[in-house]
Design a protein around this motif. Structure first.
Motif, PDB file in Angstrom:
ATOM      1  N   LEU A  32       0.778  -1.076   0.020  1.00 11.59           N
ATOM      2  CA  LEU A  32       0.026   0.056  -0.103  1.00 11.59           C
ATOM      3  C   LEU A  32       0.570   1.193   0.182  1.00 11.59           C
ATOM      4  N   ASN A  33       1.755   1.413   0.912  1.00  6.41           N
ATOM      5  CA  ASN A  33       2.705   2.538   0.938  1.00  6.41           C
ATOM      6  C   ASN A  33       3.462   2.670  -0.689  1.00  6.41           C
ATOM      7  N   THR A  34       3.904   1.729  -1.051  1.00  2.60           N
ATOM      8  CA  THR A  34       4.556   1.759  -2.280  1.00  2.60           C
ATOM      9  C   THR A  34       3.589   2.402  -3.411  1.00  2.60           C
ATOM     10  N   ASP A  35       2.109   1.545  -3.491  1.00  2.19           N
ATOM     11  CA  ASP A  35       1.122   2.170  -4.249  1.00  2.19           C
ATOM     12  C   ASP A  35       0.636   3.507  -3.978  1.00  2.19           C
ATOM     13  N   ALA A  36       0.722   3.987  -2.918  1.00  5.56           N
ATOM     14  CA  ALA A  36       0.132   5.305  -2.610  1.00  5.56           C
ATOM     15  C   ALA A  36       0.949   6.621  -3.252  1.00  5.56           C
ATOM     16  N   HIS A  37       2.446   6.012  -2.949  1.00  5.75           N
ATOM     17  CA  HIS A  37       3.515   7.025  -2.819  1.00  5.75           C
ATOM     18  C   HIS A  37       4.457   6.927  -3.971  1.00  5.75           C
ATOM     19  N   ASN A  38       4.341   6.143  -4.809  1.00  6.23           N
ATOM     20  CA  ASN A  38       5.300   5.773  -5.989  1.00  6.23           C
ATOM     21  C   ASN A  38       4.495   6.646  -7.064  1.00  6.23           C
ATOM     22  N   PRO A  39       5.304   7.503  -7.741  1.00  7.79           N
ATOM     23  CA  PRO A  39       4.801   8.169  -8.897  1.00  7.79           C
ATOM     24  C   PRO A  39       4.526   7.367 -10.148  1.00  7.79           C
ATOM     25  N   MET A  40       5.277   6.170 -10.285  1.00  5.61           N
ATOM     26  CA  MET A  40       5.244   5.130 -11.256  1.00  5.61           C
ATOM     27  C   MET A  40       4.034   4.550 -11.263  1.00  5.61           C
ATOM     28  N   VAL A  41       3.527   4.227 -10.202  1.00  3.95           N
ATOM     29  CA  VAL A  41       2.087   3.553 -10.240  1.00  3.95           C
ATOM     30  C   VAL A  41       0.901   4.349 -10.389  1.00  3.95           C
ATOM     31  N   LYS A  42       0.259   4.111 -11.689  1.00  2.00           N
ATOM     32  CA  LYS A  42      -0.679   5.166 -12.265  1.00  2.00           C
ATOM     33  C   LYS A  42      -2.136   5.071 -11.523  1.00  2.00           C
ATOM     34  N   ASN A  43      -2.526   3.490 -11.620  1.00  2.00           N
ATOM     35  CA  ASN A  43      -3.769   3.328 -10.949  1.00  2.00           C
ATOM     36  C   ASN A  43      -3.721   2.848  -9.622  1.00  2.00           C
ATOM     37  N   LYS A  44      -4.017   4.009  -8.580  1.00  2.00           N
ATOM     38  CA  LYS A  44      -3.777   3.945  -7.209  1.00  2.00           C
ATOM     39  C   LYS A  44      -4.929   2.906  -6.687  1.00  2.00           C
ATOM     40  N   MET A  45      -4.493   2.561  -5.695  1.00  2.00           N
ATOM     41  CA  MET A  45      -5.206   1.518  -4.712  1.00  2.00           C
ATOM     42  C   MET A  45      -6.504   2.247  -4.189  1.00  2.00           C
ATOM     43  N   SER A  46      -7.554   1.927  -4.270  1.00  2.00           N
ATOM     44  CA  SER A  46      -8.678   2.421  -3.315  1.00  2.00           C
ATOM     45  C   SER A  46      -8.697   1.896  -1.828  1.00  2.00           C
ATOM     46  N   PRO A  47      -9.281   2.404  -0.841  1.00  2.00           N
ATOM     47  CA  PRO A  47      -9.836   1.710   0.203  1.00  2.00           C
ATOM     48  C   PRO A  47     -10.432   0.498   0.339  1.00  2.00           C
ATOM     49  N   ASP A  48     -11.270   0.358  -0.806  1.00  2.40           N
ATOM     50  CA  ASP A  48     -12.059  -0.959  -1.121  1.00  2.40           C
ATOM     51  C   ASP A  48     -11.006  -1.914  -1.554  1.00  2.40           C
ATOM     52  N   ASP A  49     -10.193  -1.354  -2.446  1.00  3.15           N
ATOM     53  CA  ASP A  49      -9.120  -2.450  -2.839  1.00  3.15           C
ATOM     54  C   ASP A  49      -8.370  -2.994  -1.723  1.00  3.15           C
ATOM     55  N   PHE A  50      -7.789  -2.119  -0.846  1.00  2.00           N
ATOM     56  CA  PHE A  50      -6.728  -2.768   0.032  1.00  2.00           C
ATOM     57  C   PHE A  50      -7.941  -3.462   0.923  1.00  2.00           C
ATOM     58  N   ILE A  51      -9.179  -3.349   1.437  1.00  4.27           N
ATOM     59  CA  ILE A  51      -9.760  -4.125   2.219  1.00  4.27           C
ATOM     60  C   ILE A  51     -10.238  -5.462   1.427  1.00  4.27           C
ATOM     61  N   ARG A  52     -10.260  -5.291   0.169  1.00  2.91           N
ATOM     62  CA  ARG A  52     -10.626  -6.503  -0.430  1.00  2.91           C
ATOM     63  C   ARG A  52      -9.293  -7.331  -0.642  1.00  2.91           C
ATOM     64  N   ASN A  53      -7.958  -6.873  -0.840  1.00  2.00           N
ATOM     65  CA  ASN A  53      -6.754  -7.383  -0.728  1.00  2.00           C
ATOM     66  C   ASN A  53      -6.536  -8.084   0.505  1.00  2.00           C
ATOM     67  N   ASN A  54      -7.017  -7.603   1.596  1.00  2.00           N
ATOM     68  CA  ASN A  54      -6.844  -8.459   2.784  1.00  2.00           C
ATOM     69  C   ASN A  54      -8.064  -9.317   3.467  1.00  2.00           C
ATOM     70  N   ARG A  55      -9.027  -9.514   2.478  1.00  2.00           N
ATOM     71  CA  ARG A  55     -10.012 -10.601   3.006  1.00  2.00           C
ATOM     72  C   ARG A  55      -9.360 -11.857   3.292  1.00  2.00           C
ATOM     73  N   GLY A  56      -9.939 -12.359   4.594  1.00  2.00           N
ATOM     74  CA  GLY A  56      -9.548 -13.716   5.123  1.00  2.00           C
ATOM     75  C   GLY A  56      -8.195 -13.908   5.693  1.00  2.00           C
ATOM     76  N   ILE A  57      -7.240 -12.784   5.703  1.00  2.00           N
ATOM     77  CA  ILE A  57      -5.974 -12.996   6.240  1.00  2.00           C
ATOM     78  C   ILE A  57      -5.924 -13.118   7.994  1.00  2.00           C
ATOM     79  N   GLY A  58      -7.167 -13.009   8.573  1.00  2.00           N
ATOM     80  CA  GLY A  58      -7.116 -13.405   9.825  1.00  2.00           C
ATOM     81  C   GLY A  58      -7.633 -14.830  10.167  1.00  2.00           C
TER      82      GLY A  58
END
Length: 137
Positions: A32-58
């Motif tokens: 997330l830190n890389t995605d949010a702050h790297n200017p090379m990443v064009k399509n930034k992750m949304s809060p929903d994307d981050f939540i979806r990426n972490n589904r079931g990790i618990g």
């Protein structure tokens, strides 16, 4: 790194459901830190994307959306950096997250720096690896 996460969870039994949860979340935060702050990443992750990426990790269960949204918001606002740029005003970083990230990742980072040190004679590359290693400690 796995041993550190196990120890972290033992010392902080209420923090995560298991060491695996802490391990996966740490990498998710780095991404997330890389995605949010790297200017090379064009399509930034949304809060929903981050939540979806972490589904079931618990251990197959979802972490609280409010917690993940809070992590997303803090990291999106405040980049996790190893060293402040001299030209930029000093930013307050969430110390708890930064400390956890360093504690979880330092061994892998040190290992990554050691490979070019063993395989290269390039003085610039060696200097950068040594500088990165020193920043870990």
């Amino acid at each position: 790194m796995e041993k550190f996460v196990e120890r972290y969870c033992k010392c902080n039994p209420e923090a995560f459901s298991s060491a695996n949860t802490a391990y996966v979340l740490a990498y998710s935060v780095i991404m997330l830190n890389t995605d949010a702050h790297n200017p090379m990443v064009k399509n930034k992750m949304s809060p929903d994307d981050f939540i979806r990426n972490n589904r079931g990790i618990g251990d197959g269960k979802d972490m609280l959306e409010e917690y993940l949204k809070s992590l997303f918001d803090r990291i999106s606002r405040n980049e996790i950096k190893m060293k402040e740029n001299d030209e930029a005003p000093q930013q307050k970083t969430d110390v708890v997250i930064l400390r956890f990230m360093i504690e979880v990742c330092w061994a892998l980072m040190l290992a990554a720096f050691s490979v070019p040190l063993n395989q290269s004679d390039d003085e610039v590359l060696i200097s950068l690896c040594l500088e990165g290693s020193v920043m870990l400690f």
